[in-house]
Design an enzyme around this catalytic site. Sequence first.
Site, short mmCIF file in Angstrom:
data_model
loop_
_atom_site.label_atom_id
_atom_site.label_comp_id
_atom_site.label_asym_id
_atom_site.label_seq_id
_atom_site.Cartn_x
_atom_site.Cartn_y
_atom_site.Cartn_z
N LYS A 75 0.83 -1.21 0.00
CA LYS A 75 0.00 0.00 0.00
C LYS A 75 0.86 1.26 0.00
O LYS A 75 0.61 2.19 -0.76
CB LYS A 75 -0.95 -0.02 1.21
N THR A 76 1.88 1.29 0.85
CA THR A 76 2.77 2.44 0.89
C THR A 76 3.54 2.57 -0.42
O THR A 76 3.75 3.67 -0.94
CB THR A 76 3.75 2.33 2.07
N ASP A 120 -1.17 6.76 6.32
CA ASP A 120 -1.20 5.33 6.60
C ASP A 120 -2.03 5.07 7.85
O ASP A 120 -2.17 5.95 8.71
CB ASP A 120 0.22 4.81 6.79
N THR A 169 -5.56 -1.38 6.93
CA THR A 169 -5.70 -2.84 6.97
C THR A 169 -7.08 -3.22 7.48
O THR A 169 -7.43 -4.40 7.47
CB THR A 169 -4.63 -3.46 7.89
N ARG A 228 6.43 -8.40 1.42
CA ARG A 228 7.31 -7.96 2.51
C ARG A 228 8.00 -9.14 3.16
O ARG A 228 9.20 -9.09 3.46
CB ARG A 228 6.50 -7.18 3.56
#
Length: 351
Positions: A75-76, A120, A169, A228
């Site tokens: 997302k980032t 975020d 999330t 990740r």
Amino acid sequence: MIDDDEKYTQDDSPVSVTFQASDEKNENILRPQYLEDFQGQKQLKENLSIFIKAARDRSEALDHTFLVGPPGLGKTTLAAIIANEMHSEIRMTSAPALDKPKDLAGILTNVTENSIFFIDEIHRLKPALEEMLYIAMEDFEIDWVIGQGPSARTMRIPLPKFTLVGATTKAGAVSTPLSERFGINCHLEYYDDEELKNIILRSAAILKCKIEDDAASLLAHCSRGTPRIANRLLKRLRDFADILSDGVINTNIVKHGLTKLGIDSNGLERQDRNILKTIIDFYDGGPVGADTLSISVGEAVETLEDFYEPYLIQQGYLKRTPRGRCVTAKAYELLGINIEGRKNADQGILF
């Protein structure tokens, strides 16, 4: 296009950082910089590329964008990619860092035309800050109170046309008035093995480490569908390969490294198996509440619900019921526990 020598600059605010297009000369950065380098999420990328091109051709700010998905899916990274594709700067912060309205006002009054403002964990935004965002997103203005008591008055401050990119999330925890103000909704899904393999091969090339094709496939299968995690494991396996082998990550190195890290062939970590075993040993397979289980395994409820449970449920080892968490027959098989023998033992205790 933005010149290659443009780097990020940090303003005076303690809660935000402003970035220009990332320096592509830095080969240690694993995050992709443009949509064409972003692996997976095919439909999402196709839609975003159309929206971005249309906004860029009209010289307009991109509509406010809402990014939803589990941790570690990008997302980032996508927020930074949107800024790069729009040839604009990005200002990043997180909702917990925004404590008072003046924090948010300070950032909003410093955004530039067509820039990206990324928040975020936007589901953790305080109600007073949400109210300020409503006007900023719709009218590109903010209301600011000057003075106190009877002499107090409201002044409306105009803002440049900007794009708010919110990431979360927990989409259900975002208030309806806020979520409805986003014109573009993007839901990120877990990655399949082939997509993760491509990510691993790309990251290995950037890190200048050699990995065999079969080893990349095996590592992808053990990465829980999350880039990740795949990149984190790749870095650790590179260490094993450099010290224990000739620097090449092969299947033997992957198996040895994952065993040392406590990760099995299904991508389950020690704590995953501990959670399943705890439910079986202490709570007869469930049901057990999240709060009780978190205390038993020594994890925060948020970590349990956001990191461990989604993958266990997705793989069919755990299920949520109205009464709590229960393990499945597949979990008994994974741990080598005879489910019938356990049931008989439980009945002997009860009767």
